[in-house]
Design a protein around this motif. Structure first.
Motif, PDB file in Angstrom:
ATOM      1  N   LEU A  55      -8.450   3.588  17.215  1.00 58.42           N
ATOM      2  CA  LEU A  55      -7.079   3.213  17.584  1.00 58.42           C
ATOM      3  C   LEU A  55      -6.164   3.542  16.418  1.00 58.42           C
ATOM      4  N   GLY A  56      -5.223   4.459  16.629  1.00 59.42           N
ATOM      5  CA  GLY A  56      -4.234   4.765  15.585  1.00 59.42           C
ATOM      6  C   GLY A  56      -4.436   6.129  14.946  1.00 59.42           C
ATOM      7  N   THR A  57      -3.318   6.803  14.701  1.00 54.20           N
ATOM      8  CA  THR A  57      -3.360   8.133  14.072  1.00 54.20           C
ATOM      9  C   THR A  57      -2.481   8.158  12.818  1.00 54.20           C
ATOM     10  N   GLY A  58      -2.577   7.085  12.040  1.00 58.77           N
ATOM     11  CA  GLY A  58      -1.858   7.035  10.760  1.00 58.77           C
ATOM     12  C   GLY A  58      -2.813   7.430   9.643  1.00 58.77           C
ATOM     13  N   TRP A  59      -2.526   6.944   8.447  1.00 52.88           N
ATOM     14  CA  TRP A  59      -3.315   7.315   7.272  1.00 52.88           C
ATOM     15  C   TRP A  59      -4.796   6.987   7.434  1.00 52.88           C
ATOM     16  N   ALA A  60      -5.093   5.775   7.961  1.00 49.39           N
ATOM     17  CA  ALA A  60      -6.489   5.360   8.059  1.00 49.39           C
ATOM     18  C   ALA A  60      -7.199   6.148   9.164  1.00 49.39           C
ATOM     19  N   PHE A  71       3.426  11.828   7.224  1.00 51.00           N
ATOM     20  CA  PHE A  71       3.235  11.670   5.781  1.00 51.00           C
ATOM     21  C   PHE A  71       4.333  10.720   5.289  1.00 51.00           C
ATOM     22  N   THR A  72       4.056   9.410   5.369  1.00 55.22           N
ATOM     23  CA  THR A  72       5.091   8.387   5.132  1.00 55.22           C
ATOM     24  C   THR A  72       5.794   8.439   3.764  1.00 55.22           C
ATOM     25  N   PRO A  73       5.108   8.835   2.677  1.00 58.22           N
ATOM     26  CA  PRO A  73       5.844   8.850   1.401  1.00 58.22           C
ATOM     27  C   PRO A  73       7.091   9.725   1.445  1.00 58.22           C
ATOM     28  N   VAL A 131      -4.776   3.172   0.014  1.00 64.93           N
ATOM     29  CA  VAL A 131      -5.877   2.311   0.453  1.00 64.93           C
ATOM     30  C   VAL A 131      -6.340   2.751   1.840  1.00 64.93           C
ATOM     31  N   ALA A 132      -5.376   2.938   2.758  1.00 65.79           N
ATOM     32  CA  ALA A 132      -5.716   3.285   4.145  1.00 65.79           C
ATOM     33  C   ALA A 132      -6.503   4.597   4.190  1.00 65.79           C
ATOM     34  N   ALA A 133      -6.049   5.596   3.428  1.00 63.51           N
ATOM     35  CA  ALA A 133      -6.708   6.909   3.448  1.00 63.51           C
ATOM     36  C   ALA A 133      -8.130   6.791   2.905  1.00 63.51           C
ATOM     37  N   PRO A 148      -3.256  -3.664  -1.824  1.00 62.66           N
ATOM     38  CA  PRO A 148      -1.915  -3.520  -1.258  1.00 62.66           C
ATOM     39  C   PRO A 148      -1.952  -2.693   0.027  1.00 62.66           C
ATOM     40  N   PRO A 149      -1.017  -2.953   0.937  1.00 59.94           N
ATOM     41  CA  PRO A 149      -0.986  -2.153   2.175  1.00 59.94           C
ATOM     42  C   PRO A 149      -0.347  -0.799   1.918  1.00 59.94           C
ATOM     43  N   THR A 150      -1.113   0.116   1.374  1.00 60.50           N
ATOM     44  CA  THR A 150      -0.555   1.427   1.036  1.00 60.50           C
ATOM     45  C   THR A 150      -1.354   2.558   1.695  1.00 60.50           C
ATOM     46  N   GLU A 204      -1.194   3.403  24.264  1.00 53.84           N
ATOM     47  CA  GLU A 204      -1.144   2.278  23.332  1.00 53.84           C
ATOM     48  C   GLU A 204      -2.147   1.232  23.784  1.00 53.84           C
ATOM     49  N   CYS A 205      -2.952   0.761  22.874  1.00 54.65           N
ATOM     50  CA  CYS A 205      -3.915  -0.266  23.248  1.00 54.65           C
ATOM     51  C   CYS A 205      -3.189  -1.608  23.312  1.00 54.65           C
ATOM     52  N   PHE A 206      -3.386  -2.358  24.394  1.00 52.37           N
ATOM     53  CA  PHE A 206      -2.710  -3.671  24.448  1.00 52.37           C
ATOM     54  C   PHE A 206      -3.690  -4.831  24.461  1.00 52.37           C
ATOM     55  N   PRO A 266       1.393  -7.670  17.742  1.00 49.09           N
ATOM     56  CA  PRO A 266       0.973  -8.738  18.663  1.00 49.09           C
ATOM     57  C   PRO A 266      -0.481  -8.593  19.125  1.00 49.09           C
ATOM     58  N   ILE A 267      -0.930  -7.364  19.326  1.00 44.82           N
ATOM     59  CA  ILE A 267      -2.319  -7.171  19.791  1.00 44.82           C
ATOM     60  C   ILE A 267      -3.315  -7.679  18.739  1.00 44.82           C
ATOM     61  N   ILE A 268      -2.949  -7.569  17.475  1.00 45.45           N
ATOM     62  CA  ILE A 268      -3.835  -8.050  16.402  1.00 45.45           C
ATOM     63  C   ILE A 268      -3.813  -9.580  16.380  1.00 45.45           C
ATOM     64  N   ILE A 288     -10.357   0.028  14.325  1.00 41.79           N
ATOM     65  CA  ILE A 288      -8.968  -0.403  14.525  1.00 41.79           C
ATOM     66  C   ILE A 288      -8.154   0.032  13.306  1.00 41.79           C
ATOM     67  N   ALA A 289      -7.199   0.932  13.549  1.00 40.71           N
ATOM     68  CA  ALA A 289      -6.379   1.452  12.435  1.00 40.71           C
ATOM     69  C   ALA A 289      -4.947   1.593  12.921  1.00 40.71           C
ATOM     70  N   ILE A 290      -4.411   0.473  13.435  1.00 35.23           N
ATOM     71  CA  ILE A 290      -3.109   0.576  14.106  1.00 35.23           C
ATOM     72  C   ILE A 290      -1.934   0.189  13.211  1.00 35.23           C
ATOM     73  N   GLY A 291      -2.181   0.059  11.919  1.00 35.64           N
ATOM     74  CA  GLY A 291      -1.075  -0.186  10.992  1.00 35.64           C
ATOM     75  C   GLY A 291      -0.395  -1.529  11.246  1.00 35.64           C
ATOM     76  N   PHE A 328      15.048   0.068  10.932  1.00 35.48           N
ATOM     77  CA  PHE A 328      13.813  -0.061  10.161  1.00 35.48           C
ATOM     78  C   PHE A 328      13.436   1.320   9.642  1.00 35.48           C
ATOM     79  N   LEU A 329      12.490   1.365   8.740  1.00 37.71           N
ATOM     80  CA  LEU A 329      12.069   2.672   8.222  1.00 37.71           C
ATOM     81  C   LEU A 329      10.545   2.717   8.189  1.00 37.71           C
ATOM     82  N   LYS A 330       9.979   2.804   9.390  1.00 41.34           N
ATOM     83  CA  LYS A 330       8.518   2.821   9.499  1.00 41.34           C
ATOM     84  C   LYS A 330       8.030   4.083  10.192  1.00 41.34           C
TER      85      LYS A 330
HETATM   86  P1  FAD Z   1       0.027   3.717   9.966  1.00 39.05           P
HETATM   87  O1  FAD Z   1       0.085   4.889   9.065  1.00 39.05           O
HETATM   88  O2  FAD Z   1       1.216   2.889  10.187  1.00 39.05           O
HETATM   89  O3  FAD Z   1      -0.578   4.184  11.346  1.00 39.05           O
HETATM   90  C1  FAD Z   1      -0.748   3.329  12.441  1.00 39.05           C
HETATM   91  C2  FAD Z   1      -1.090   4.160  13.664  1.00 39.05           C
HETATM   92  O4  FAD Z   1      -1.438   3.294  14.752  1.00 39.05           O
HETATM   93  C3  FAD Z   1       0.093   5.000  14.164  1.00 39.05           C
HETATM   94  O5  FAD Z   1      -0.395   6.235  14.604  1.00 39.05           O
HETATM   95  C4  FAD Z   1       0.612   4.198  15.354  1.00 39.05           C
HETATM   96  O6  FAD Z   1       1.266   4.994  16.311  1.00 39.05           O
HETATM   97  C5  FAD Z   1      -0.704   3.657  15.905  1.00 39.05           C
HETATM   98  N1  FAD Z   1      -0.585   2.460  16.752  1.00 39.05           N
HETATM   99  C6  FAD Z   1       0.295   1.439  16.634  1.00 39.05           C
HETATM  100  N2  FAD Z   1       0.073   0.523  17.597  1.00 39.05           N
HETATM  101  C7  FAD Z   1      -0.983   0.964  18.322  1.00 39.05           C
HETATM  102  C8  FAD Z   1      -1.688   0.449  19.452  1.00 39.05           C
HETATM  103  N3  FAD Z   1      -1.356  -0.714  20.025  1.00 39.05           N
HETATM  104  N4  FAD Z   1      -2.719   1.179  19.947  1.00 39.05           N
HETATM  105  C9  FAD Z   1      -3.081   2.357  19.385  1.00 39.05           C
HETATM  106  N5  FAD Z   1      -2.447   2.877  18.317  1.00 39.05           N
HETATM  107  C10 FAD Z   1      -1.421   2.191  17.777  1.00 39.05           C
HETATM  108  N6  FAD Z   1       2.037   4.154   0.625  1.00 39.05           N
HETATM  109  C11 FAD Z   1       1.622   4.792  -0.489  1.00 39.05           C
HETATM  110  O7  FAD Z   1       0.465   4.624  -0.904  1.00 39.05           O
HETATM  111  N7  FAD Z   1       2.469   5.621  -1.186  1.00 39.05           N
HETATM  112  C12 FAD Z   1       3.734   5.864  -0.774  1.00 39.05           C
HETATM  113  O8  FAD Z   1       4.465   6.608  -1.420  1.00 39.05           O
HETATM  114  C13 FAD Z   1       4.185   5.223   0.422  1.00 39.05           C
HETATM  115  N8  FAD Z   1       5.445   5.433   0.872  1.00 39.05           N
HETATM  116  C14 FAD Z   1       5.845   4.823   2.021  1.00 39.05           C
HETATM  117  C15 FAD Z   1       7.144   5.067   2.474  1.00 39.05           C
HETATM  118  C16 FAD Z   1       7.593   4.448   3.627  1.00 39.05           C
HETATM  119  C17 FAD Z   1       8.986   4.704   4.117  1.00 39.05           C
HETATM  120  C18 FAD Z   1       6.726   3.572   4.339  1.00 39.05           C
HETATM  121  C19 FAD Z   1       7.211   2.898   5.601  1.00 39.05           C
HETATM  122  C20 FAD Z   1       5.460   3.321   3.888  1.00 39.05           C
HETATM  123  C21 FAD Z   1       4.999   3.943   2.721  1.00 39.05           C
HETATM  124  N9  FAD Z   1       3.723   3.715   2.234  1.00 39.05           N
HETATM  125  C22 FAD Z   1       3.287   4.355   1.104  1.00 39.05           C
HETATM  126  C23 FAD Z   1       2.820   2.787   2.929  1.00 39.05           C
HETATM  127  C24 FAD Z   1       1.914   3.572   3.907  1.00 39.05           C
HETATM  128  O9  FAD Z   1       2.681   4.389   4.748  1.00 39.05           O
HETATM  129  C25 FAD Z   1       1.103   2.624   4.778  1.00 39.05           C
HETATM  130  O10 FAD Z   1       0.383   1.751   3.963  1.00 39.05           O
HETATM  131  C26 FAD Z   1       0.159   3.437   5.652  1.00 39.05           C
HETATM  132  O11 FAD Z   1       0.907   4.154   6.606  1.00 39.05           O
HETATM  133  C27 FAD Z   1      -0.848   2.561   6.369  1.00 39.05           C
HETATM  134  O12 FAD Z   1      -1.693   3.386   7.106  1.00 39.05           O
HETATM  135  P2  FAD Z   1      -2.325   2.875   8.480  1.00 39.05           P
HETATM  136  O13 FAD Z   1      -3.175   3.989   8.980  1.00 39.05           O
HETATM  137  O14 FAD Z   1      -2.931   1.549   8.312  1.00 39.05           O
HETATM  138  O15 FAD Z   1      -1.077   2.659   9.443  1.00 39.05           O
END
Ligand code: FAD
Ligand code: NAI
Length: 566
Positions: free
Chosen positions: A48-53, A79-81, A457-459, A452-454, A117-119, A319-321, A153-156, A173-175
């Motif tokens: 679940l999720g296509t972010g860093w983790a 690439f959030t940074p 760590v996630a990668a 820290p939530p960064t 989206e997983c609910f 909310p799902i978490i 589970i990697a839904i940020g 917001f800036l997410k």
């Molecule tokens: P995310 O990257 O948030 O990914 C979550 C994924 O889950 C997304 O694909 C989302 O669409 C998906 N998702 C959400 N809900 C659901 C659902 N219900 N079902 C299925 N999928 C779902 N960290 C650093 O280390 N260095 C930096 O320079 C840095 N800069 C940042 C700048 C900004 C503006 C922001 C906002 C954050 C920054 N961070 C930085 C923090 C970093 O982005 C987060 O810690 C990181 O994105 C967390 O990764 P994640 O995979 O847990 O979550």
């Protein structure tokens, strides 16, 4: 710039697996391919999720013996940074995203992506329930339920509003990428609106008052970027309204960038003051209406008219978490509790990583105490130096976060704390009083804090977990991890080890601050180049888009000095 630093920082992104493709992400509908009979025997992994983790998990997964379903409402990785750079037009969105399908098509593992989206997670029946999310519309008719053997589970985490009235309705917001694009449009809208005739001066000032709430790295980076954008571009396009522009940064605590070294905090505060960014510390926002912010400052409250607010006060819980934590008896917490192998406590076959999860440190401390009790075989409270060293080595192996503190020369090490608590290594034995040891550990505990939530760590967690999955069968037969405490035998894998590779804070005006391992701090124009190099090393296009010139920076202002912490 020290080449070692450059190399190390390059490793930061590369080791995170964040190699960018920089092609345009086009929305694509997830199509479930036909499964062959052989596929049906494979273990089902749902991510679940296509972010860093999630993406780093997928990039590292090599073992073809899994059938992987990836479910995420976002069909691209961000690439959030570099997200703040999109708000000001320094970078185009397509430069910092990578389509998920681009990533999975290169794999030799069966991976299917669904834009949904997983609910709901049903841990008992090993099922997740999802809704399709094509074109941003959650469709109840298009519900999907998916079985899993392993769930990742990697839904940020979402932006945290703390339920403060009016925040969700009135703030930006800036997410996400959409947030950045919306901010960019709104900034321009404010300038256009303020340029209309027949406005009073007060109204024009209100419209051009940009307020950023939260002095963490997101709020600071955005404020700095906005300041540069206004100063370098917008005042030229809108010269008649330039006197009315104001940027205010509100922070509830005494300083901005609290998590950074105090030299970086001081530098950032002074730089913002010079730039004319109004930093108000000790200012807690308690309400936001459509045109005003209510701020609690000292004993009283005051109102602040605004044109645009960006809310950057950290992260909350999806909310799902929250629902899932209730279901599995984890109570009301911000993030899912896992053990050091990233397994969700109280569940079978479920892993959680990145911003939606946290490793249970209390358990770590209990385990460390247990290591000591076990070593103290005759219950005398005395260990030989050799036994004591073995205990320390064992802790080092199992708990890298503690090891981080053991290794860090500038901090009081666990060994020092132990020596203080009693023990005399010189005489050949170490007398250990468990109660005193406990209190020594609690000091380490408070220093350790949660990870820290960064992105870092996630990668690293994504890469670690995929590596465990890659070696799952082999490690079932020949466990390679340390001996386990609660169960018999060895654990299959080593616990997750976090390697902190430093953190950047771009402060605008081509100046960046970096806090590197070992308390090294680097601030200035050269650090900005370091920052460019790290990101440009991923792809030249970023460098170009960041308006880098071929000339070296005119002014070098670098400060590199380790500080001894006591
Ligand atoms: P995310 O990257 O948030 O990914 C979550 C994924 O889950 C997304 O694909 C989302 O669409 C998906 N998702 C959400 N809900 C659901 C659902 N219900 N079902 C299925 N999928 C779902 N960290 C650093 O280390 N260095 C930096 O320079 C840095 N800069 C940042 C700048 C900004 C503006 C922001 C906002 C954050 C920054 N961070 C930085 C923090 C970093 O982005 C987060 O810690 C990181 O994105 C967390 O990764 P994640 O995979 O847990 O979550
Ligand atoms: P944060 O949690 O780091 O900071 C939020 C700030 O908002 C805190 O200083 C807090 O005191 C303040 N705050 C909270 N409520 C408030 C209120 N009502 N009024 C005024 N101020 C209030 O959040 P941020 O910056 O979004 O970062 C989240 C995570 O992402 C962090 O772990 C951070 O390290 C990481 N990140 C890292 C970056 C980098 O390394 N360059 C860039 C951006 C984020």
């Amino acid at each position: 710039v020290n080449p070692w630093l450059v190399r190390m920082l390059m490793v930061f992104t590369v080791s995170g697996g964040c190699v960018l493709a920089f092609s345009e992400a086009k929305p694509e509908n997830g199509v479930l391919s036909d499964s062959s009979e052989a596929d049906s025997k494979k273990k089902k992994v749902v991510v679940l999720g296509t972010g860093w983790a999630g993406i780093n998990f997928l990039k590292t997964l090599k073992n073809p013996s899994y059938d992987v379903q990836v479910i995420s409402p976002r069909n691209y990785f961000v690439f959030t940074p570099l997200l703040p750079s999109v708000t000001c037009g320094t970078l185009e969105p397509r430069s910092i995203v990578e389509p998920v399908r681009n990533i999975v098509r290169k794999k030799n593992v069966n991976i299917h992506y669904w834009e949904a989206e997983c609910f709901k997670i049903d841990a008992e029946n090993k099922k997740v329930y999802c809704r399709s999310n094509i074109a941003g519309n959650l469709n109840e008719k298009e519900e999907i339920d998916v079985d899993y053997d392993y769930l990742v589970i990697a839904i940020g985490a979402p932006a945290n509003t703390f339920n403060i009235p009016g925040v969700a309705e009135n703030c930006h917001f800036l997410k996400e990428m959409e947030d950045a694009q919306k901010i960019r449009r709104t900034v321009i809208d404010c300038f256009e609106r303020a340029s209309l005739p027949n406005l009073s001066d007060d109204e024009r000032k209100r419209i051009l008052h940009f307020v950023v709430v939260g002095g963490g790295p997101t709020g600071v980076e955005f404020s700095a970027g906005l300041h540069d954008y206004v100063k370098e571009d917008l005042v030229r396009l809108y010269p008649k309204v330039k006197e009315a522009v104001k940027i205010t940064l509100l922070e509830a605590t005494d300083h901005i960038l609290n998590m950074f070294d105090k030299r970086i905090t001081a530098f950032a505060e002074e730089k913002f003051q010079r730039d004319g960014i109004d930093v108000k510390t000790g200012a807690m926002v308690v309400k936001v209406s459509d045109k005003e912010i209510l701020v609690k400052n000292g004993g009283g409250t005051s109102t602040m008219p605004y044109g645009m607010v960006v809310w950057a006060t950290g992260i909350g819980t999806r909310p799902i978490i929250t629902e899932f934590m209730k279901q599995i008896g984890q109570g009301n917490r911000r993030a899912l509790l896992t053990d050091e192998w990233l397994r969700v406590e109280g569940c079978d076959g479920i892993y959680a990583l990145g911003d939606c999860a946290t490793i249970n440190q209390r358990r770590v401390m209990e385990d460390i105490l247990a290591i000591f009790r076990k070593a103290d075989k005759d219950k005398s409270g005395t260990l030989t130096v050799k036994e004591f060293q073995e205990v320390i080595d064992d802790i080092r192996e199992r708990y890298p976060q503690v090891a981080l503190y053991l290794k860090n020369k500038h901090m009081r090490t666990l060994v020092d704390l132990l020596k203080d608590s009693k023990g005399d290594a010189v005489k050949g034995s170490v007398e250990v009083n468990l109660e005193e040891f406990k209190s020594a550990l609690s000091q380490v505990d408070s220093q350790m804090k949660n990870l820290p939530p960064t992105a870092q760590v996630a990668a690293q967690q994504g890469t670690y977990l995929a590596d465990c999955f890659n070696r799952m069968e082999k490690c079932e037969r020949n466990p390679e991890g340390p001996l386990r405490f609660r169960c018999e035998g060895r654990h299959r894998f080593h616990p997750f080890r976090y390697k902190h590779l430093g953190q950047f804070a771009p402060l605008g005006g081509e100046q960046t601050a970096a806090q590197l391992p070992g308390d090294w701090v680097s601030i200035g124009h050269s650090t900005q180049w370091l920052w460019y190099s790290v990101y440009a090393s991923n792809d030249v296009e970023v460098g170009t888009a960041l308006k880098m010139s071929n000339q070296p920076p005119e002014k070098i202002n670098i400060l590199v000095c380790p500080e001894v912490k006591t």
